[in-house]
Motif scaffolding. Structure first.
Motif, PDB file in Angstrom:
ATOM      1  N   PHE A   9       3.445   8.030  -5.735  1.00  0.00           N
ATOM      2  CA  PHE A   9       4.025   6.944  -6.533  1.00  0.00           C
ATOM      3  C   PHE A   9       3.048   5.780  -6.661  1.00  0.00           C
ATOM      4  N   CYS A  10       2.349   5.465  -5.574  1.00  0.00           N
ATOM      5  CA  CYS A  10       1.359   4.385  -5.633  1.00  0.00           C
ATOM      6  C   CYS A  10       0.194   4.761  -6.552  1.00  0.00           C
ATOM      7  N   PHE A  11      -0.212   6.016  -6.499  1.00  0.00           N
ATOM      8  CA  PHE A  11      -1.278   6.493  -7.373  1.00  0.00           C
ATOM      9  C   PHE A  11      -0.851   6.414  -8.838  1.00  0.00           C
ATOM     10  N   MET A  12       0.358   6.891  -9.133  1.00  0.00           N
ATOM     11  CA  MET A  12       0.840   6.869 -10.518  1.00  0.00           C
ATOM     12  C   MET A  12       0.974   5.440 -11.027  1.00  0.00           C
ATOM     13  N   ARG A  13       1.476   4.564 -10.182  1.00  0.00           N
ATOM     14  CA  ARG A  13       1.617   3.162 -10.584  1.00  0.00           C
ATOM     15  C   ARG A  13       0.262   2.549 -10.905  1.00  0.00           C
ATOM     16  N   SER A  14      -0.721   2.842 -10.072  1.00  0.00           N
ATOM     17  CA  SER A  14      -2.057   2.287 -10.301  1.00  0.00           C
ATOM     18  C   SER A  14      -2.686   2.841 -11.577  1.00  0.00           C
ATOM     19  N   MET A  15      -2.427   4.099 -11.872  1.00  0.00           N
ATOM     20  CA  MET A  15      -2.956   4.677 -13.105  1.00  0.00           C
ATOM     21  C   MET A  15      -2.324   4.014 -14.328  1.00  0.00           C
ATOM     22  N   LYS A  60      -4.169   3.964  -3.925  1.00  0.00           N
ATOM     23  CA  LYS A  60      -5.058   3.044  -4.640  1.00  0.00           C
ATOM     24  C   LYS A  60      -6.497   3.570  -4.674  1.00  0.00           C
ATOM     25  N   VAL A  61      -6.936   4.159  -3.563  1.00  0.00           N
ATOM     26  CA  VAL A  61      -8.302   4.696  -3.523  1.00  0.00           C
ATOM     27  C   VAL A  61      -8.443   5.855  -4.506  1.00  0.00           C
ATOM     28  N   LEU A  62      -7.453   6.737  -4.539  1.00  0.00           N
ATOM     29  CA  LEU A  62      -7.522   7.881  -5.450  1.00  0.00           C
ATOM     30  C   LEU A  62      -7.544   7.448  -6.912  1.00  0.00           C
ATOM     31  N   CYS A  63      -6.855   6.358  -7.219  1.00  0.00           N
ATOM     32  CA  CYS A  63      -6.804   5.916  -8.616  1.00  0.00           C
ATOM     33  C   CYS A  63      -8.155   5.392  -9.091  1.00  0.00           C
ATOM     34  N   THR A  64      -9.055   5.062  -8.159  1.00  0.00           N
ATOM     35  CA  THR A  64     -10.378   4.569  -8.562  1.00  0.00           C
ATOM     36  C   THR A  64     -11.331   5.703  -8.926  1.00  0.00           C
ATOM     37  N   LEU A  65     -11.015   6.920  -8.494  1.00  0.00           N
ATOM     38  CA  LEU A  65     -11.950   8.025  -8.700  1.00  0.00           C
ATOM     39  C   LEU A  65     -12.229   8.301 -10.180  1.00  0.00           C
TER      40      LEU A  65
END
Length: 811
Positions: free
Chosen positions: A539-545, A648-653
């Protein structure tokens, strides 16, 4: 100098007339050299260069053979197979740099025509152009869809379309005017008043069906029969190490399903009391009971909602997206997504936000919602978690009287249905005052009264204060607890506040904690709250995207900066035609060597590291630096800190991958280095990865406004330690290699050096070249692992900073 005889001169095959010096005993020349006239009778030999040739060699240029039997380096675009008798044009699909003994295959994704001296990598260019076209098409498509949707909704309403920008209004004719601004403000006010009327209908006497359904949804999230929390507290106190008392001797009971207001002058201890009550600040004395069980309040933070004074929500998300994220991360893990969505629907409906649920929240700089709507979104984030108790820090702050009343009416309605509500209230209007069931008056860190507001009036009247029927009791109370109560009574009294505090200590009811309730069921409720770690991370990854998609301009800016940086570095060395290294020839041909150039590749490593630092640092620091308040709020409510961080880290990739692709593609096209595109891209990617990790550390340790500049400075500093100057050999001599190895530039440059030297290993003494700078050959794999490990280490340090700094804000 020996004197040459005429026979020596006439028999010499050297241009200078000096006798040649044999360079071997056979007629073969070393790999990478061309010696068409040599044979067993005439082995390769060295001739003293003519003055013109000597000048060329000092300048780093190759001059023709200085004698009939002197070997020359095989011309670029050709290869000279052993024993070097012939020079063959490089075949199509291959390239032949200077001094090639065999052609090098171009590889997939590269173009090499006949006689190519370098390869042209188009694989990266193809990927880059394809991705850019898709991104641009997607951005234009989303923009067009939004425009059509907005135009359609305006058409349904009729009249000239109006668009609010800041505080001005632009009419359908395309100009701003004071009249249209006033009209828009009037419309907004009318809209707000309509919403207030809606909320007023949700009072206890006429509760809406949705509000009743919402409370039923709340009850489904608990394990037990009783909904709501009751707090008993005795002798609460908070004393700083300096000896200053912020809170002292506060006793009382807050019943489940009641609406409490905490009032007091500025600095009286209102927020301190609430923070101690919630467990956000550790008390130094006193005892808590939760539903009759002696327990610290921080154990129940998953079932407690806290609405901060500031509206801490993500402006890039819609109303629904902000509330839905909170629900998914904080509701029981057993709930299905359909149940969570239905719960969010009820929250949005009860907050009268249905008509704006798909609107962006915006912020103070780019307002989208009104102040009252933003405040209700702030409350909705907490209601999404189905709290049993709701604490609000000045929920009316910054709102006009109409919006403030709407918020308090909503909180009152929730309390009527079983939610315990405690709010810090500052200077309430009479309508807001009448929404409060009970009051806690605090002054100088001491309780002055605690109980029903009608009892408060009776208590103060007994102390000689008069309450006029036409006056607002809250105004009189604020005067009294601020020490300005003399105007509300007919006689003088010294130390009025201290007197009232001491009087309340005498007359307050005897403290008796209630019998213990079902603590086991309450603990099960707490333990069942919150989505799994994996779900919270997703959910945090999707939100950041989603945030990145709605900040597409900054994303495009970042990859454009990366592209420009790669292009400028490539242009700087494009004249070298890929020949980025010049060393000493292998023994015994070292006497034929031209001026060496050991430093160009490390220089490229330095400049490349600086460019990557400049391109990646500002974006990397924003990953966490822009939303510390969001993180603190979510961590305090029980969100998984590590799930948030990993998401959050994954969304930066994707950002790192695309920025690296643009940098690597243009650098490879213009510089044409010998390193393959795939290996070069991986190096640049990992360098960006490390820069983002460093920027994350900076974001944890500095304020938001200082982060971008400081991260760039740090990026520049670590890029200097890349082995160019001071060299890695210097660092080894000083015993400081460990520091160079803590910086990504060293690993990056060493791998770049290795891969660009390896094709020349037959021609040059590359071992000596690497040794002179301190680099290790054959370490490409280790350098890759070093960059990966360094990037991970930076992120571990950043995570420690995330959870270790500002611990009081995360409770």
């Amino acid at each position: 100098m020996p004197t040459l005889s005429l026979s020596d001169i006439f028999n010499s095959t050297c241009l200078s007339g000096t006798p040649g010096i044999p360079l071997g005993t056979t007629g073969d020349c070393l790999p990478g050299f061309y010696c068409p006239h040599n044979n067993a009778s005439h082995p390769p030999e060295y001739c003293a260069p003519t003055p013109a040739c000597q000048v060329s060699r000092i300048a780093g240029k190759v001059c023709p053979a200085q004698g009939t039997y002197e070997p020359t380096v095989c011309t670029h675009g050709y290869y000279c197979p052993p024993p070097g008798r012939e020079q063959i044009i490089c075949p199509k699909g291959h390239f032949c740099p200077w001094g090639s003994s065999k052609p090098i295959e171009c590889g997939f994704g590269s173009i090499c025509g006949e006689g190519a001296l370098k390869r042209v990598d188009i694989m990266g260019l193809g990927f880059m152009v394809g991705i850019d076209v898709l991104l641009l098409a997607g951005t234009l498509g989303v923009g067009a869809w939004k425009w059509l949707k907005e135009r359609g909704s305006r058409g349904k309403k009729g009249g000239a379309p109006m668009a609010r920008i800041g505080t001005a209004t632009i009419s359908g004719k395309g100009h701003a005017s004071k009249g249209s601004e006033d009209m828009e403000l009037t419309k907004m006010k009318s809209k707000e008043e309509d919403e207030i009327e809606e909320v007023n209908e949700r009072e206890h006497e006429n509760l809406s069906a949705d509000l009743l359904k919402l409370v039923e949804s709340f009850k489904r999230s608990i394990d037990g029969k009783h909904f709501g929390l009751t707090f008993d507290f005795q002798n609460l106190g908070l004393k700083l190490k300096s000896g200053r008392e912020l809170l002292s001797g506060v006793n009382g009971t807050i019943e489940a399903g009641t609406m409490w207001g905490v009032m007091g002058p500025s600095g009286a201890g209102k927020t301190t009391f609430m923070n101690v009550l919630m467990g956000k600040v550790d008390k130094t004395e006193g005892t808590f009971w939760v539903n009759g069980v002696k327990q610290e309040m921080k154990e129940y933070k998953r079932i407690i909602g806290y609405v901060p004074q500031d509206d801490i929500v993500l402006p890039e998300l819609t109303v629904r997206e902000n509330i839905l994220h909170s629900a998914r991360c904080r509701l029981p893990s057993s709930w299905s997504d359909a149940e969570i969505q239905a719960h969010v629907d009820l929250v949005i409906s009860c907050l009268s936000l249905t008509h704006v649920q798909h609107s962006l929240v915006g912020d103070a700089v780019r307002p989208v919602l009104s102040g009252g709507q933003r405040k209700r979104v702030n409350i909705g984030v907490e209601l999404a978690a189905a709290p049993m108790c709701l604490f609000c820090d000045e929920p009316t702050s910054g709102l006009d009287s109409t919006s403030a009343l709407a918020v308090l009416k909503l909180l009152q309605a929730l309390s009527r249905l079983g939610v315990t509500v405690v709010s810090v209230i500052h200077q309430p209007s009479i309508e807001i005052y009448e929404c409060l069931d009970n009051l806690l008056l605090i002054s100088a860190g001491h309780a002055m009264f605690q109980g029903p507001r009608e009892e408060m009036v009776r208590f103060l009247k007994s102390e000689g204060f008069a309450f006029k029927p036409s006056s607002n009791p809250a105004d009189i109370v604020m005067d009294i607890i601020s020490g300005q109560g003399a105007k509300h009574r007919s006689f003088a009294r010294e130390n009025e506040v201290a007197h009232l505090i001491s009087r309340w200590d005498v007359v307050q009811p005897t403290f008796n904690p209630r019998p213990a309730g079902d603590s086991t069921a309450l603990k099960r409720t707490v333990n069942n709250r919150g989505g799994s770690w994996y779900k919270q991370m997703v959910f945090c990854f999707m939100r950041s995207m989603i945030q990145q998609q709605r900040q597409i301009s900054s994303f495009f800016l970042e990859i454009t900066v990366g592209a420009i940086a790669g292009a400028l570095i490539g242009l700087a060395v494009t004249g070298a035609d890929g020949h980025l290294f010049q060393g000493i020839y292998r023994y015994p041909y070292e006497v034929l060597s031209i001026s060496i150039n050991y430093g160009l590749l490390p220089q490229i490593g330095l400049i490349g590291g600086l460019a990557i630092g400049l391109a990646g640092s500002p974006s990397g620091v924003k990953v966490f630096g822009e939303e510390k308040l969001i993180y603190w709020r979510e961590a305090a409510s029980g969100h998984s800190r590590s799930a948030y961080y990993v998401g959050k880290v994954l969304c930066t990739l994707p950002r790192i991958a695309l920025s690296s692709l643009h940098f690597a593609t243009l650098f490879a096209l213009l510089a044409t280095p010998l390193i393959s595109f795939g290996k070069g891209y991986l190096l640049i990617l990992l360098n960006f990865y490390c820069v983002y990790g460093l920027a994350s550390i900076v974001s944890m340790m500095t304020r938001k406004e200082n982060g971008p500049l400081l991260s760039v400075v740090v990026g520049i500093i670590v890029s200097v330690f890349c082995g160019y100057g001071p060299t890695l050999k210097n660092a080894k001599d000083w015993g400081l290699e460990w520091w160079w190895r803590m910086c990504p530039g060293t690993w990056f440059t060493e791998a770049l050096y290795e891969e660009n030297l390896r094709p020349y290993e037959e021609l040059f003494n590359i071992e000596e070249a690497a040794k002179s700078l301190g680099f290790n050959l054959g370490w490409y794999g280790k350098d890759i692992l070093g960059l990966v490990a360094l990037g991970i280490a930076y992120r571990i340090i950043a995570y420690i900073g995330l959870v270790g700094l500002k611990r009081d804000r995360q409770r």
